[in-house]
Design an enzyme around this catalytic site. Sequence first.
Site, PDB file in Angstrom:
ATOM      1  N   ASP A  99      -1.199  -0.272  -4.757  1.00  0.00           N
ATOM      2  CA  ASP A  99      -2.548   0.197  -5.083  1.00  0.00           C
ATOM      3  C   ASP A  99      -2.550   1.656  -5.524  1.00  0.00           C
ATOM      4  O   ASP A  99      -3.545   2.157  -6.042  1.00  0.00           O
ATOM      5  CB  ASP A  99      -3.492  -0.002  -3.906  1.00  0.00           C
TER       6      ASP A  99
ATOM      7  N   ASP B 257       0.830  -1.201   0.000  1.00  0.00           N
ATOM      8  CA  ASP B 257       0.000   0.000   0.000  1.00  0.00           C
ATOM      9  C   ASP B 257       0.870   1.258   0.000  1.00  0.00           C
ATOM     10  O   ASP B 257       1.715   1.439   0.865  1.00  0.00           O
ATOM     11  CB  ASP B 257      -0.899  -0.027   1.239  1.00  0.00           C
TER      12      ASP B 257
ATOM     13  N   LYS C  14      -6.105  -3.654   6.579  1.00  0.00           N
ATOM     14  CA  LYS C  14      -7.301  -2.894   6.209  1.00  0.00           C
ATOM     15  C   LYS C  14      -8.375  -3.832   5.667  1.00  0.00           C
ATOM     16  O   LYS C  14      -8.091  -4.701   4.831  1.00  0.00           O
ATOM     17  CB  LYS C  14      -6.966  -1.861   5.139  1.00  0.00           C
TER      18      LYS C  14
ATOM     19  N   ASP D  11       1.389   2.473   3.901  1.00  0.00           N
ATOM     20  CA  ASP D  11       0.489   3.590   3.650  1.00  0.00           C
ATOM     21  C   ASP D  11       0.305   4.428   4.906  1.00  0.00           C
ATOM     22  O   ASP D  11       0.332   5.669   4.858  1.00  0.00           O
ATOM     23  CB  ASP D  11      -0.861   3.064   3.170  1.00  0.00           C
TER      24      ASP D  11
ATOM     25  N   THR E  52      -6.955   3.670  -1.980  1.00  0.00           N
ATOM     26  CA  THR E  52      -6.768   2.250  -1.666  1.00  0.00           C
ATOM     27  C   THR E  52      -7.907   1.374  -2.183  1.00  0.00           C
ATOM     28  O   THR E  52      -7.665   0.334  -2.812  1.00  0.00           O
ATOM     29  CB  THR E  52      -6.621   2.072  -0.146  1.00  0.00           C
TER      30      THR E  52
ATOM     31  N   ASN F 181     -12.648   5.430  -1.396  1.00  0.00           N
ATOM     32  CA  ASN F 181     -12.794   4.698  -0.143  1.00  0.00           C
ATOM     33  C   ASN F 181     -14.167   4.978   0.476  1.00  0.00           C
ATOM     34  O   ASN F 181     -14.799   4.098   1.051  1.00  0.00           O
ATOM     35  CB  ASN F 181     -11.693   5.091   0.836  1.00  0.00           C
TER      36      ASN F 181
END
Length: 526
Positions: A327, A26, A148, A280, A66, A87
């Site tokens: 991503d 990420d 996540k 991330d 993401t 998101n």
Amino acid sequence: MRLLFLGIGFWVQAQPPKLVIGIVVDQMRADYLRRFVGPKSRGLGRLLQEGIVYWNCHYPYFPTYTGPGHASLYTGATPAYHGIVANDWWERALGRTWYCVEDTTVHPVGTDSPKGKRSPRTLLATTLADELRYACRFRNKTLGIALKDRSAILPIGRSGTLALWFDPQKGMWITSSYYRDSLPAWVVRFNAQRYPDSLLRVPWTLAKGHACSDESPYEGTLPTETSPTFPHQPKDYTALLYTPAGNWLTLELARHAIQAESLGRGPCPDFLSISLSSPDLVGHLFGTESCEIEDLYRKLDKDLADFLAYLSRRFKPGEVVLFLTADHGAAPTPEVLAQQGFSAGRYPEKELRARAEAFLRTTLSLPETTEVFAAFLNQNFYFSRRLSPGQRREAALRLKEWLLEQPNVLAAYTFAELAGPGSSTYTFSRVQAGYLPARSGDVVVIYAPGWIEGDYPTGTTHGSIWTYDTHVPLVWWGLLPWSRAVYQPVRITQVVPTLAFWLGVPLPSAATDAPLPEVLDAAFSP
């Protein structure tokens, strides 16, 4: 899956790999492959030495977040077709934001937290994992693992066997009733080991040999700290995920999943999606120039080395194929650029919204009490439902004209333009590829390069159409005993068609891009 020419006028196709593994790092920029890979690396370095490396791979849409990134990678389509436009987006019928994997009809499994109320039901297109399950008549397994929830759920589509994500309130891996009513026994045993508790006792220290400076006014701090400098000592599970421990936890769970689920040992190819979320979180908090991001990747390299070594011990050559990508990328920290004379900054979005609303009230002769915008998020303006259709059309045109007069705004598009015919211009084509009228806004604004969304006071973010956000690594491993570099531009939406042709399964429902010939040549060569 190799093809052997027998000299009698036809080709014979051998068996495909028994296990396909996709690793998403990420927020990994493409240049990190060169910045953070040392000469003795056996993680990322091994992938570069033994893989097919695409140095010019990009995401072809806006916004680069993401959720859309994972959905686009694994459906082979853009948000305009798979539906994950961000998101979070504004759900007009409900009058509130909607999280991309939110599902109020399921219940948490392994926790009582609402973070367990998740599913892939908002995903409109099939994924490679869905098509692999269908082609094998659902006799195989497809798993998604990530800290996540959206990064675990979206890659394996609606037919996934099991998605697992981390609950930072409990310090445990969880799922939802969409997949099953109780955690598998091996996940219960893994949670019982209490690895997060052990990792909380270990401070994050800076290794020697870094070229970075460990003190910057543009870095944030961990939730339980007051200084952005090393060493870091997380005090709770949320803070732990902002350290290299998050990568270790994810890869360790993946290794247990391979063994406990006997992945790669069934009658059809299995699929495992692994997404590493900690890079991330660290990038958002500390920025792309920080010692934290550099040290995290050095430690990730070692974790990947251990994981690749494990795969080499467990599987024979040809039984497993792995690809690694991201991503999305990340913008350089804008203050760092501005200090060197670049045009960069954090766009004042709250001010922009307030000024835009005042402008439209005046221009359209609306009362001061009239709500013009229902929401402004993801650089999308959503008009209030109190405006009539005619007012919406007029407001969109006027707002676009006004936005184009604002500093550091490069483009703006209305819903009528984005729902109409396409265009080959870079900005319009990217925005249209990520636009779904039912979920996207009425007007979309694009900031100039270097200017990022203003929600993050420190560190960095992503989401734009510019190359620092779209340019990601793409490495295929398990095909060749040597490396191959490809510099021609490719799109992330070419990954899934490549795997579909290689595995001999149908293309996902919205995948229309071309496969990567270098991978198929290696897969089908004698």
